[in-house]
Motif scaffolding. Sequence first.
Motif, mmCIF file in Angstrom:
data_model
loop_
_atom_site.group_PDB
_atom_site.id
_atom_site.type_symbol
_atom_site.label_atom_id
_atom_site.label_comp_id
_atom_site.label_asym_id
_atom_site.label_seq_id
_atom_site.Cartn_x
_atom_site.Cartn_y
_atom_site.Cartn_z
ATOM 1 N N CYS A 109 5.825 -18.873 -5.663
ATOM 2 C CA CYS A 109 6.304 -19.471 -6.942
ATOM 3 C C CYS A 109 4.943 -19.812 -7.784
ATOM 4 O O CYS A 109 5.069 -19.710 -8.967
ATOM 5 N N THR A 110 4.083 -20.555 -7.190
ATOM 6 C CA THR A 110 2.883 -20.934 -7.762
ATOM 7 C C THR A 110 2.235 -19.606 -8.535
ATOM 8 O O THR A 110 1.407 -19.600 -9.434
ATOM 9 N N TRP A 111 2.338 -18.543 -7.565
ATOM 10 C CA TRP A 111 1.678 -17.172 -8.175
ATOM 11 C C TRP A 111 2.530 -16.654 -9.302
ATOM 12 O O TRP A 111 1.770 -16.191 -10.357
ATOM 13 N N LEU A 112 3.606 -17.042 -9.339
ATOM 14 C CA LEU A 112 4.341 -16.480 -10.531
ATOM 15 C C LEU A 112 4.163 -17.233 -11.893
ATOM 16 O O LEU A 112 3.971 -16.642 -12.908
ATOM 17 N N VAL A 113 3.855 -18.529 -11.504
ATOM 18 C CA VAL A 113 3.890 -19.457 -12.676
ATOM 19 C C VAL A 113 2.363 -18.924 -13.240
ATOM 20 O O VAL A 113 2.131 -19.234 -14.350
ATOM 21 N N GLY A 114 1.415 -18.838 -12.284
ATOM 22 C CA GLY A 114 -0.091 -18.361 -12.678
ATOM 23 C C GLY A 114 0.080 -17.293 -13.579
ATOM 24 O O GLY A 114 -0.829 -17.004 -14.841
ATOM 25 N N VAL A 115 0.697 -16.238 -13.017
ATOM 26 C CA VAL A 115 0.775 -14.856 -13.771
ATOM 27 C C VAL A 115 1.500 -15.170 -14.968
ATOM 28 O O VAL A 115 0.984 -14.520 -16.125
ATOM 29 N N LEU A 116 2.427 -15.766 -15.235
ATOM 30 C CA LEU A 116 3.140 -15.906 -16.472
ATOM 31 C C LEU A 116 2.493 -16.567 -17.533
ATOM 32 O O LEU A 116 2.372 -16.368 -18.727
ATOM 33 N N TRP A 117 1.461 -17.600 -17.073
ATOM 34 C CA TRP A 117 0.850 -18.151 -17.973
ATOM 35 C C TRP A 117 -0.522 -17.253 -18.262
ATOM 36 O O TRP A 117 -0.831 -17.298 -19.543
ATOM 37 N N SER A 118 -0.828 -16.339 -17.438
ATOM 38 C CA SER A 118 -1.929 -15.383 -17.732
ATOM 39 C C SER A 118 -1.543 -14.303 -18.762
ATOM 40 O O SER A 118 -2.001 -14.278 -19.675
ATOM 41 N N GLY A 119 -0.359 -13.953 -18.608
ATOM 42 C CA GLY A 119 0.351 -13.099 -19.353
ATOM 43 C C GLY A 119 0.612 -13.679 -20.912
ATOM 44 O O GLY A 119 0.246 -12.833 -21.817
ATOM 45 N N ALA A 120 1.100 -14.932 -20.969
ATOM 46 C CA ALA A 120 1.370 -15.720 -22.079
ATOM 47 C C ALA A 120 -0.158 -15.779 -22.867
ATOM 48 O O ALA A 120 0.104 -15.646 -24.031
#
Length: 311
Positions: A141-152
Amino acid sequence: MDGENVTMVTHFVLLGLTETWELQLALFALFSIIYLLILAGNVLIMVTVVNDRSLHTPMYFFLGNLSFIDICHASVTTPKMLADLLSAEKTISFGGCMTQLFFLHLCACAEIFLLTVMAYDRYMAICHPLQYPMLMSLRACTWLVGVLWSGATVHSLVQTVLTVRLPYCGANIIDSFFCDVPPVIKLACTNTYLTGVLIVSNSGMISLTCFLALLASYLVILVSLRSRNIEGRRKALSTCGSHLAVVALFFGPCIFIYTRPATSFSLDKVVSVFYTMVTPALNPVIYTLRNQEVKGAMRKLRERQIFSSGK
């Protein structure tokens, strides 16, 4: 422009929502209340999720992140708008405008990605319950949140770079209450057709792709629920229903604004108020109104505070 003295734009003038002073005062009072509700409601959800161990699950981890994004999203535009409602001169520096534009798209895109991840979380929980604890661990879940912020961040950088590289040497009046790509690039003293197409394609593709992914997730969920008992179906539909309501409130305005060429900024302003202020204010209500776990956790938190203050 060769050989001509060209004055580059150093600031922009925001027309705001209305020029009527009495209406501005009324809007200031209304939006101040809404902004306070956004802060109070979303902070309450974040505090509740952090303090109640029963809510330390992927769904509520993402809900806490959604509340954080809602606060950030509303805070990008609302404080400046409130100040302008009480000011005769509604200006913003060129750098301030581009900064606001960057963080606006950063928060909006992060919320789009997060809502998509939350749909994926519900899909995994309902359709693959045995693999769910392993696939949706805290680390994942932490990895997914990190990825979504990077993509944003990448998306927002693209939008900002495409906007800031244009020459602004004439008009500086923005027909809006904040800086966004469509009304800003309209002021560039060059042909912006290609830039506009690139910007609409970038924002539109993200919105539509994530929206279709969301729909696909919930279609699969609905099909899988046919084999569940009534109680299991009711619980799943309750959590999914709240999420779908938030998705509709957020994606509707985003798709309306960013998947078509700007034709009516007056209409866009009304829609922008909705997704920058109304949606962040409604999200805490939607997620707590039908969620017994969150309401129970908030009740325990309140009782704990009353008990602590009574000592």
